[in-house]
Design an enzyme around this catalytic site. Sequence first.
Site, mmCIF file in Angstrom:
data_model
loop_
_atom_site.group_PDB
_atom_site.id
_atom_site.type_symbol
_atom_site.label_atom_id
_atom_site.label_comp_id
_atom_site.label_asym_id
_atom_site.label_seq_id
_atom_site.Cartn_x
_atom_site.Cartn_y
_atom_site.Cartn_z
ATOM 1 N N ALA A 86 30.570 7.233 3.145
ATOM 2 C CA ALA A 86 29.228 6.699 2.884
ATOM 3 C C ALA A 86 28.712 7.220 1.550
ATOM 4 O O ALA A 86 29.187 8.235 1.042
ATOM 5 C CB ALA A 86 28.285 7.120 4.012
ATOM 6 N N ASP A 87 27.734 6.511 1.012
ATOM 7 C CA ASP A 87 27.078 7.002 -0.200
ATOM 8 C C ASP A 87 25.630 6.509 -0.204
ATOM 9 O O ASP A 87 25.331 5.457 0.357
ATOM 10 C CB ASP A 87 27.787 6.516 -1.465
ATOM 11 C CG ASP A 87 27.300 7.290 -2.673
ATOM 12 O OD1 ASP A 87 27.681 8.470 -2.795
ATOM 13 O OD2 ASP A 87 26.512 6.758 -3.469
ATOM 14 N N THR A 88 24.763 7.297 -0.808
ATOM 15 C CA THR A 88 23.347 6.915 -0.906
ATOM 16 C C THR A 88 22.845 7.192 -2.321
ATOM 17 O O THR A 88 23.155 8.240 -2.882
ATOM 18 C CB THR A 88 22.486 7.729 0.092
ATOM 19 O OG1 THR A 88 22.956 7.475 1.416
ATOM 20 C CG2 THR A 88 21.011 7.343 0.012
ATOM 21 N N SER A 123 25.436 3.009 1.582
ATOM 22 C CA SER A 123 26.625 2.244 1.965
ATOM 23 C C SER A 123 27.363 2.973 3.067
ATOM 24 O O SER A 123 27.282 4.200 3.195
ATOM 25 C CB SER A 123 27.561 2.084 0.768
ATOM 26 O OG SER A 123 28.002 3.369 0.340
#
Length: 206
Positions: A86-88, A123
């Site tokens: 995941a990424d933010t 994501s």
Amino acid sequence: MDSTANNQEFKIILGSSSVARKKIMADMGFKFTTMSADIDEKAIRKEKTEDLVMALAEAKADAIIGKLENLGNEEKDSKPTVVISADTVVVYEGMIREKPSSKEEARQFIKGYSGGHAATVSSVLVTNLSNGSRKGGWDKVEIHFHDIPEEVIEKLIEEALVLNVAGGLIIEHPLVAPYVKEVVGGTDSVMGLPKDLTRRLMKEVL
């Protein structure tokens, strides 16, 4: 898909060292192990925010899968294994904000949120190592703030936790929470792992 930890019919590797993401996964009732990707996030650039967070989640997943291959994890398990990456990032006035590079930058970031608003784009990418299936998606949340007092900002900077998160933004932090006016979307998404999206993607690959 049985999500109860005792009966879980698959193994999960959470590709993140984020405390918030670990907490969210545990809250969802999953049993999992963690592995960090250690990629150079600044080396990945995209024009569109959504493309950037998806590219970063893919790079993290690929790095973790590469690590697993190097470990020679050859034993075939009857249970499928899924990797969740995941990424933010934070978007403020049309600009993408990743982790602050200094205390001064973190201070500028938080001062900007005071009395204003920002958005997070998170994501999630789920890869099933057993059948090669991979599904991803992203989620956007708007956050509106009351005025944040100068002394609160200074305490946050001194404590330095804000240096480890996208945009220096921790809405669940006890110092910050009283100044959050409205969150349009899920706080889990702001913290780095949208639960509903994660569950849906896991169903799609399993």
